[in-house]
Design an enzyme around this catalytic site. Structure first.
Site, PDB file in Angstrom:
ATOM      1  CB  SER A   1      -0.872   0.057   1.259  1.00 50.94           C
ATOM      2  OG  SER A   1      -1.909  -0.856   1.173  1.00 50.94           O
TER       3      SER A   1
ATOM      4  CG  HIS B   1      -4.506  -7.621  -0.129  1.00 48.62           C
ATOM      5  ND1 HIS B   1      -4.444  -6.678  -1.132  1.00 48.62           N
ATOM      6  CD2 HIS B   1      -3.565  -7.265   0.782  1.00 48.62           C
ATOM      7  CE1 HIS B   1      -3.503  -5.792  -0.834  1.00 48.62           C
ATOM      8  NE2 HIS B   1      -2.946  -6.122   0.314  1.00 48.62           N
TER       9      HIS B   1
ATOM     10  CE1 TYR C   1      -8.271  -6.107   0.938  1.00 47.13           C
ATOM     11  CE2 TYR C   1      -6.569  -6.817   2.468  1.00 47.13           C
ATOM     12  CZ  TYR C   1      -7.034  -5.933   1.513  1.00 47.13           C
ATOM     13  OH  TYR C   1      -6.260  -4.873   1.138  1.00 47.13           O
ATOM     14  CD  GLU C   2      -7.418  -7.182  -3.428  1.00 46.44           C
ATOM     15  OE1 GLU C   2      -7.670  -6.429  -4.376  1.00 46.44           O
ATOM     16  OE2 GLU C   2      -6.292  -7.647  -3.217  1.00 46.44           O
TER      17      GLU C   2
ATOM     18  CG  MET D   1      -5.236  -6.845   6.824  1.00 44.41           C
ATOM     19  SD  MET D   1      -6.583  -5.819   6.237  1.00 44.41           S
ATOM     20  CE  MET D   1      -6.969  -4.878   7.737  1.00 44.41           C
ATOM     21  CB  SER D   2      -0.298  -8.362   2.652  1.00 47.73           C
ATOM     22  OG  SER D   2       0.682  -7.541   3.247  1.00 47.73           O
TER      23      SER D   2
ATOM     24  CB  ALA E   1       0.729  -0.354   4.923  1.00 50.67           C
TER      25      ALA E   1
HETATM   26  N1  HPA Z   1      -4.106  -3.685  11.024  1.00 51.50           N
HETATM   27  C1  HPA Z   1      -4.010  -4.514   9.974  1.00 51.50           C
HETATM   28  N2  HPA Z   1      -3.492  -4.159   8.814  1.00 51.50           N
HETATM   29  C2  HPA Z   1      -3.025  -2.902   8.695  1.00 51.50           C
HETATM   30  C3  HPA Z   1      -3.093  -1.984   9.755  1.00 51.50           C
HETATM   31  C4  HPA Z   1      -3.665  -2.407  10.987  1.00 51.50           C
HETATM   32  O1  HPA Z   1      -3.758  -1.649  11.975  1.00 51.50           O
HETATM   33  N3  HPA Z   1      -2.560  -0.819   9.304  1.00 51.50           N
HETATM   34  C5  HPA Z   1      -2.145  -1.047   8.024  1.00 51.50           C
HETATM   35  N4  HPA Z   1      -2.439  -2.308   7.648  1.00 51.50           N
END
Ligand code: HPA
Length: 269
Positions: A30, A83, A85-86, A209-210, A113
């Site tokens: 991201s 991802h 989740y997609e 989440m990745s 991120a």
């Molecule tokens: N949690 C999960 N995934 C993320 C976060 C978070 O706080 N910030 C950026 N990606």
């Protein structure tokens, strides 16, 4: 078509486009995709044009593969990843890593991120290890013996020598590079404060989440890995609310350090 045939088909497609000798794969998370813009002698291909490839749907992910020279190395960069989740199956999430391996990459730099459990927003963190709380494993199913064993060792999944080089380079550049454990979840919800307290007890430094699926597939096939998290926010419960806008905004702020660091590390790997 089975998975192996798909990998071979896609690798051949990319070779035909001139992507012949990548040394390193770069998976840009991201807001971190800009680094691909600095690749010289670039061959750039939209995800939509690559056979067997997924589609990127998240804001801040461009959806392009870029091959060329960065810091004197041949890199194959993904501007935007897939991802779970997609709604992508794990096979699709991890497919680019398989293709990187098939094309002959020796290592991958995986970036993301992440929410900070141990560290605050703006921190860059070298990932030393992960905790897989996705409830998934991308290697479930028939083992691809061409890539690696049925029961892969994960003891050095985040390659120690890469990490040591990363720290040495960071020190030289004056970038404060922390180190810690990445705990992977599926999302797309951010965590609850109770979950974050639990994750802290489990030993997580950051949550995201990745990355976990891609690194499992990389480790399986013997690809060396450097993982770098850009901490964009305090995880749930440590700050009043969480939103993707903040993630993008903080990434904006630290991306110059990030880009400089990754380029300098590449030159040393
Ligand atoms: N949690 C999960 N995934 C993320 C976060 C978070 O706080 N910030 C950026 N990606």
């Amino acid at each position: 078509m089975n998975l192996m045939d798909k990998i071979n088909e896609t690798a051949q497609f990319l070779k035909d486009k001139g992507i012949t000798v990548p040394a390193f794969g770069l998976i840009l998370g991201s807001g971190l995709g800009e680094l691909a813009g600095e690749i010289e002698n670039a061959v750039s291909i939209d995800y939509a044009d690559i056979p067997n490839w997924g589609r990127s749907t998240v804001v801040g992910h461009a959806g392009k593969l870029v091959y060329g020279d960065l810091a004197g190395r041949k890199v194959l960069a993904l501007q935007g990843r897939f991802h779970f989740y997609e709604g992508n199956p794990m096979e699709v999430v991890t497919f680019p890593v398989r293709v990187m391996r098939a094309l002959g990459c020796e290592g991958v730099i995986v970036t993301n991120a992440a929410g900070g459990v141990e560290y605050g927003p703006g921190t860059l963190m070298a990932i030393s290890d992960h905790i897989n709380l996705t409830g998934q494993n991308p290697l479930i199913g028939a083992n691809l013996d061409e890539f690696g064993p049925r029961f892969p060792d994960m003891s050095d999944a985040y390659t120690k020598v890469y990490r040591e080089k990363a720290h040495a380079v960071a020190e030289k550049l004056g970038v404060d590079l922390k180190e810690g454990v990445y705990l992977g979840v599926t999302g797309p919800t951010y965590e609850t404060p109770a979950e974050i307290r639990a994750f802290q007890t489990l030993g997580a430094s950051a949550v995201g989440m990745s990355t976990v699926p891609e690194v499992i597939v990389a480790a399986h096939s013997g690809l060396k890995v450097l993982g770098i998290s850009a901490i964009t926010n305090f995880a749930a419960g440590f700050q009043s609310e969480l939103n993707h806008g903040e993630v993008v905004e903080v990434t904006e702020r630290i991306k110059e350090d990030f880009k400089g660091l990754v380029k300098a590390i590449l030159a040393e790997l």
